[in-house]
Design an enzyme around this catalytic site. Structure first.
Site, mmCIF file in Angstrom:
data_model
loop_
_atom_site.group_PDB
_atom_site.id
_atom_site.type_symbol
_atom_site.label_atom_id
_atom_site.label_comp_id
_atom_site.label_asym_id
_atom_site.label_seq_id
_atom_site.Cartn_x
_atom_site.Cartn_y
_atom_site.Cartn_z
ATOM 1 N N ASP A 3 9.595 4.058 -4.835
ATOM 2 C CA ASP A 3 8.456 3.186 -4.555
ATOM 3 C C ASP A 3 7.924 2.717 -5.912
ATOM 4 O OD1 ASP A 3 6.274 1.987 -3.075
ATOM 5 O OD2 ASP A 3 5.009 3.606 -3.801
ATOM 6 N N SER A 4 6.993 1.785 -5.867
ATOM 7 C CA SER A 4 6.373 1.330 -7.110
ATOM 8 C C SER A 4 5.502 2.414 -7.741
ATOM 9 C CB SER A 4 5.495 0.110 -6.820
ATOM 10 O OG SER A 4 4.420 0.501 -5.985
ATOM 11 N N TYR A 35 3.825 -3.753 -7.411
ATOM 12 C CA TYR A 35 4.873 -4.711 -7.113
ATOM 13 C C TYR A 35 4.327 -5.892 -6.297
ATOM 14 C CZ TYR A 35 8.722 -1.439 -8.368
ATOM 15 O OH TYR A 35 9.610 -0.608 -9.010
ATOM 16 N N GLY A 36 3.300 -5.628 -5.517
ATOM 17 C CA GLY A 36 2.817 -6.620 -4.543
ATOM 18 C C GLY A 36 2.566 -8.007 -5.103
ATOM 19 N N ASN A 67 7.570 -1.125 0.992
ATOM 20 C CA ASN A 67 7.731 -2.313 1.843
ATOM 21 C C ASN A 67 8.002 -3.557 1.015
ATOM 22 O OD1 ASN A 67 6.575 -1.733 4.896
ATOM 23 N ND2 ASN A 67 5.749 -0.344 3.362
ATOM 24 N N GLU A 145 -3.661 4.191 -6.511
ATOM 25 C CA GLU A 145 -3.080 4.658 -7.784
ATOM 26 C C GLU A 145 -4.165 5.182 -8.722
ATOM 27 O OE1 GLU A 145 0.159 4.918 -8.927
ATOM 28 O OE2 GLU A 145 0.998 4.272 -7.007
ATOM 29 N N CYS A 177 2.521 -0.847 4.030
ATOM 30 C CA CYS A 177 2.648 -0.535 2.606
ATOM 31 C C CYS A 177 2.557 0.976 2.557
ATOM 32 C CB CYS A 177 1.513 -1.172 1.804
ATOM 33 S SG CYS A 177 1.418 -0.568 0.101
ATOM 34 N N HIS A 179 1.579 2.937 0.437
ATOM 35 C CA HIS A 179 0.347 3.480 -0.146
ATOM 36 C C HIS A 179 -0.773 3.616 0.898
ATOM 37 C CE1 HIS A 179 2.130 2.453 -4.058
ATOM 38 N NE2 HIS A 179 1.145 3.095 -4.649
HETATM 39 N N1 DGL Z 1 4.022 1.108 -1.683
HETATM 40 C C1 DGL Z 1 4.373 -0.276 -1.954
HETATM 41 C C2 DGL Z 1 4.678 -0.971 -0.643
HETATM 42 O O1 DGL Z 1 4.986 -0.301 0.335
HETATM 43 C C3 DGL Z 1 3.277 -0.881 -2.791
HETATM 44 C C4 DGL Z 1 3.699 -2.042 -3.582
HETATM 45 C C5 DGL Z 1 2.857 -2.335 -4.817
HETATM 46 O O2 DGL Z 1 3.089 -1.698 -5.824
HETATM 47 O O3 DGL Z 1 2.050 -3.273 -4.764
HETATM 48 O O4 DGL Z 1 4.672 -2.170 -0.544
#
Ligand code: DGL
Length: 268
Positions: A3-4, A35-36, A67, A145, A177, A179
């Site tokens: 994941d990010s 990542y979003g 995601n 985070e 997501c 998170h």
């Molecule tokens: N947990 C990531 C997801 O499911 C978060 C992405 C992010 O870092 O913005 O999309």
């Protein structure tokens, strides 16, 4: 799994609870989150790089526990990698289809996930009877985070971002997501008791177990229920982060559990 950042630990928890004996390596790209908001091709490049790191460790399967990355890179990874690669989007939709009574389902995710249209395409494929309303929630990931999951500030943001979904009268909300399960209490307070929150965590864990216990696992023992009443022995759980190790350990332990004890650094 990757994941990010810390979000994919929601999937880790579900997998450890389901199959404690399974070895797993989790990569949290905390040094490069979020990542979003990033362009799709940049996120796809990150996903490919992390998959290569995981494959060097002889993994039997890759779970894209993000995601945003799954939305833009899952098919590409599935085409180029020799082990099974699964994402979290279809499992989340299956969980929503089981939970909804009205068939009117909300999906919240990052800007990248919602912009990609991946949920709408997956619903058309696996649950065309559902009516989905998608809504981006920029800012939620940053709060998680930072370890802030229930402050007044995150509550105010949730009130604002979730207003369209309340107005849409969905009876089920997919936390699209990884998170967002960490924010479940805040999101639940805002959406109200009548709305069921679903995450992809348990469905994804079931899929991992089903695939690795199937006829052709490339590594690792098939999972099996303990036969003698003995608790299942614990597998090796490794955690790698491209960000701050101590921070990952502290928040990882809080969000996931004591398994997040040894955290290794990865330098890009
Ligand atoms: N947990 C990531 C997801 O499911 C978060 C992405 C992010 O870092 O913005 O999309």
């Amino acid at each position: 799994m990757f994941d990010s950042g810390l979000g994919g630990l929601s999937i880790v928890r579900a997998l450890i609870d389901l199959v404690p004996s399974r070895d797993l390596v989790y990569f949290g790209d905390t040094g490069r989150f979020p990542y979003g908001p990033k362009p799709a091709d940049e996120v796809a490049k990150f996903a490919t790089q992390i998959t290569e790191v995981l494959l060097e460790r002889d993994v039997a399967m890759v779970v894209v526990a993000c995601n945003t990355a799954a939305a833009v890179a899952l098919e590409q990874l599935q085409d180029h990698v020799d082990v099974p690669v699964i994402g979290v989007i279809e499992p989340g939709i299956r969980a929503a289809r089981s939970a909804t009574n009205t068939g009117r389902v909300g999906v919240i995710g990052t800007v990248g996930t919602v912009r990609s249209g991946a949920y709408q395409r997956a619903v058309a494929r696996v649950a065309p009877d559902l009516e989905v309303v998608c809504c981006a929630c920029p800012g939620f990931v940053e709060f998680v985070e930072a370890g802030d999951i229930d402050s007044d500030q995150v509550h105010v943001l949730a009130e604002r971002l979730l207003a369209p979904l309340r107005a849409a009268a969905v009876d089920t909300l997919v936390l699209g997501c990884t998170h967002y399960p960490m924010l479940a209490r805040t999101i639940g307070d805002v959406m109200g008791r009548d709305v069921v929150l679903v995450s992809s965590a348990e469905e994804t864990a079931f899929e991992v177990d089903r695939l690795l216990a199937g006829p052709n696992p490339t590594a690792g023992p098939p999972s099996s229920a303990p036969t003698s009443g003995e608790p299942e022995p614990s597998g090796r759980h490794s955690f790698v982060t491209s960000g701050d190790i101590e921070r990952f350990r502290t928040l990882g332990t809080r969000f996931c559990g004591p398994e997040v004890a040894d955290v290794e650094a990865h330098q890009w």
